[in-house]
Write a protein that holds these residues in place. Structure first.
Motif, PDB file in Angstrom:
ATOM      1  N   ALA A 425       0.868  -0.886   0.151  1.00  0.00           N
ATOM      2  CA  ALA A 425       0.138   0.308  -0.436  1.00  0.00           C
ATOM      3  C   ALA A 425       0.784   1.050  -0.172  1.00  0.00           C
ATOM      4  N   ARG A 427       0.248   5.021   1.240  1.00  0.00           N
ATOM      5  CA  ARG A 427      -0.896   5.922   1.808  1.00  0.00           C
ATOM      6  C   ARG A 427      -0.414   6.996   1.639  1.00  0.00           C
ATOM      7  N   GLY A 447      -4.812   2.746  -3.360  1.00  0.00           N
ATOM      8  CA  GLY A 447      -6.769   2.215  -2.943  1.00  0.00           C
ATOM      9  C   GLY A 447      -8.017   2.428  -4.080  1.00  0.00           C
ATOM     10  N   GLU A 455     -12.267  -3.001  -1.772  1.00  0.00           N
ATOM     11  CA  GLU A 455     -10.981  -3.226  -0.644  1.00  0.00           C
ATOM     12  C   GLU A 455     -11.823  -4.093   1.090  1.00  0.00           C
ATOM     13  N   THR A 458      -8.473  -1.858   6.256  1.00  0.00           N
ATOM     14  CA  THR A 458      -7.391  -2.151   6.784  1.00  0.00           C
ATOM     15  C   THR A 458      -6.839  -1.578   8.483  1.00  0.00           C
ATOM     16  N   ARG A 465      -2.963  -3.070   1.071  1.00  0.00           N
ATOM     17  CA  ARG A 465      -4.120  -3.319   0.591  1.00  0.00           C
ATOM     18  C   ARG A 465      -4.517  -4.804   0.524  1.00  0.00           C
ATOM     19  N   TYR A 467      -8.132  -6.423  -1.180  1.00  0.00           N
ATOM     20  CA  TYR A 467      -9.395  -6.337  -1.636  1.00  0.00           C
ATOM     21  C   TYR A 467     -10.059  -7.825  -2.476  1.00  0.00           C
TER      22      TYR A 467
END
Length: 490
Positions: A425, A427, A447, A455, A458, A465, A467
């Motif tokens: 991920a 962020r 994301g 998604e 988390t 991430r 999915y």
């Protein structure tokens, strides 16, 4: 260090350890691997070879079988071990026949005993070219029995040409039989890898390349240390080139050192073992540079002939280093573009938090290193791939899933029967360069999934991430019950 003739081994030994320190990082606390065990076995084999005792040869046969059972990665070194014992018999060295027979019997017996101890009866007929199985034990037993039988057949007839010919006939017959019985093992362990996997993953692992193909050899911080290792690795051979400094232990050391150097240049995976031998050679170099009347010079007094003093021991290593530099400057290896699968895998070293409640039957498609972390969880999902060559098909699918050249990534998910996707991920703020080069992978990392992926919640601090896709029956896959918070097993 004692066998190679230093006047005060207690002084030379710690210096050699310091010079060889790079290899001993393989013994770092917490590192779970087989290379450190093989280093110890190889050092033991080297010491035992310097002895003319028959019992030493017998023990060396057992250690050779054990090392090959651990991994065939050190096979070139043990081929040299076998060659030295064969040389002693061929040229009728004192006790050479007894050492060769003892080594051969121990090698055959050890191979069979380890096969019984390691391989379950249900897998006796299985052929696994990259782990100890029928091909390995067959090769070791054939070599061991040849060593035990050939001296009895040859007797005292003929000289070294006759002995060489008889031994070569047995070796050729064994090799031909192995090639016919196990043709699938003639190629490397990576033979089954698709060209796509080689180009996008294997060939991007620096230790899987030769020094001629690495883009970071010249003008790097590691180049001076490489030159130093080259000097140390070649020093014993320079000493042996002179008649006065030659001895059996030193010749054996020089042969192993040269082999380690060739392997390290041709395949960087072996580079980690070069300091073992270069460390001893560098002590000889240091001894040759010190004035004879210096205190340390007296402590490091060695069989280095006067002709090898000063800069003679340094010159070959410097020449090789300069040649390597000139080659890499004139034929600079090209660096391929970083694949999306590698970018999506760069959080693998981040700690996983407590364990998630994964639904039954969950199968995760992820980059290989992330997949390896899921395998380490106490209670985790099944994975499509891990970072190991037997998982080559899964590696190819995980990389193609994120490849912008793939027209329909859903086809990859359907082929793998994956119910979930896990990806590293990001962020922070959007990454325009990543989005331009890899739009689909960037969307998952940041994301922004497509409509056919959902998604899962988390923690904000999670490195991943996750999915959900769909189950095999077409129903929507359920997200894990809790946030990603699992401590991976060691």
């Amino acid at each position: 260090m004692i066998a190679t003739g230093f006047a005060y081994p207690a002084v030379a030994f710690p210096l050699a350890l310091i010079f060889a320190a790079r290899t001993f990082f393989e013994f770092a606390p917490g590192r779970i691997d087989y290379h450190n065990l093989q280093i110890l076995l190889l050092l033991a084999a080297l010491v035992l070879m310097m002895s003319r005792n028959r019992f030493s040869a017998f023990v060396n046969g057992l250690l050779t079988a054990l090392s090959i059972a651990v991994s065939a990665e050190f096979a070139p070194f043990y081929a040299l071990v076998i060659a030295v014992y064969a040389f002693d018999w061929i040229f009728d060295r004192e006790g050479g026949e007894n050492r060769m027979v003892g080594f051969g019997l121990a090698l055959a017996a050890g191979a069979i005993g380890l096969f019984a101890a390691i391989v379950p009866p249900s897998a006796y007929t299985a052929v696994r070219c990259d782990s100890y199985s029928t091909p390995h034990v067959t090769a070791l037993v054939a070599a061991g029995l040849s060593f035990a039988v050939v001296p009895w057949l040859a007797g005292r007839r003929g000289g070294w040409p006759m002995r060489t010919a008889i031994l070569l006939v047995f070796a050729a017959a064994s090799a031909a039989a192995l090639a016919m019985l196990f043709p699938q093992c003639l190629a490397s362990p990576y033979a089954s890898l698709d060209a796509y996997v080689r180009d996008n993953m294997i060939n991007r692992i620096l230790q899987e390349l030769s020094l001629f193909r690495r883009p970071d050899v010249v003008l790097s911080t590691g180049f001076p240390s490489m030159a130093l290792l080259f000097i140390g690795a070649l020093a014993p051979a320079v000493i042996c080139a002179g008649r006065h400094g030659r001895s059996r232990p030193l010749v054996i050391l020089a042969l192993f050192s040269l082999l380690a150097l060739v392997l390290a240049v041709g395949y960087v995976r072996y580079y980690r073992y070069l300091p073992i031998f270069a460390g001893i050679g560098l002590v000889f170099v240091l001894a040759s540079l010190l004035p004879p009347d210096a205190r340390l010079g007296r402590y490091l007094k060695s069989p280095v002939p006067a002709a090898s003093r000063r800069y003679t021991l340094i010159l070959p290593g410097l020449v090789l280093s300069v040649a390597m530099a000139l080659y890499n400057l004139s034929v600079k290896p090209s660096e391929a573009a970083v694949p999306a699968g590698e970018l999506a895998d760069n959080c693998y070293s981040s700690p996983f938090e407590p364990e998630q409640g994964w639904p039954a039957g969950a199968i995760v498609l992820s980059p290989p290193l992330v997949g390896s972390r899921f395998v380490a969880l106490a209670e985790g999902p099944k994975v499509v791939t891990i970072a190991n060559h037997p998982s080559a098909k899964g590696i190819e699918r995980s990389y193609r899933f994120l490849d912008p050249a793939t027209a329909d990534p859903r086809a990859i998910l359907d082929a793998t029967k994956a119910t979930h996707v896990a990806i590293c991920a990001w962020r922070g703020p959007p990454l325009p360069a990543l989005e331009a080069a890899y739009p689909f992978a960037a969307g998952l990392i940041e994301g922004r999934p497509p409509a056919w992926l959902r998604e899962c919640p988390t923690a904000a601090s999670s490195p991943l991430r996750i999915y959900s896709y769909r189950n095999a029956d077409g129903s929507d896959a359920v997200c894990p019950a809790s946030t990603l918070a699992v401590q991976a097993r060691p």
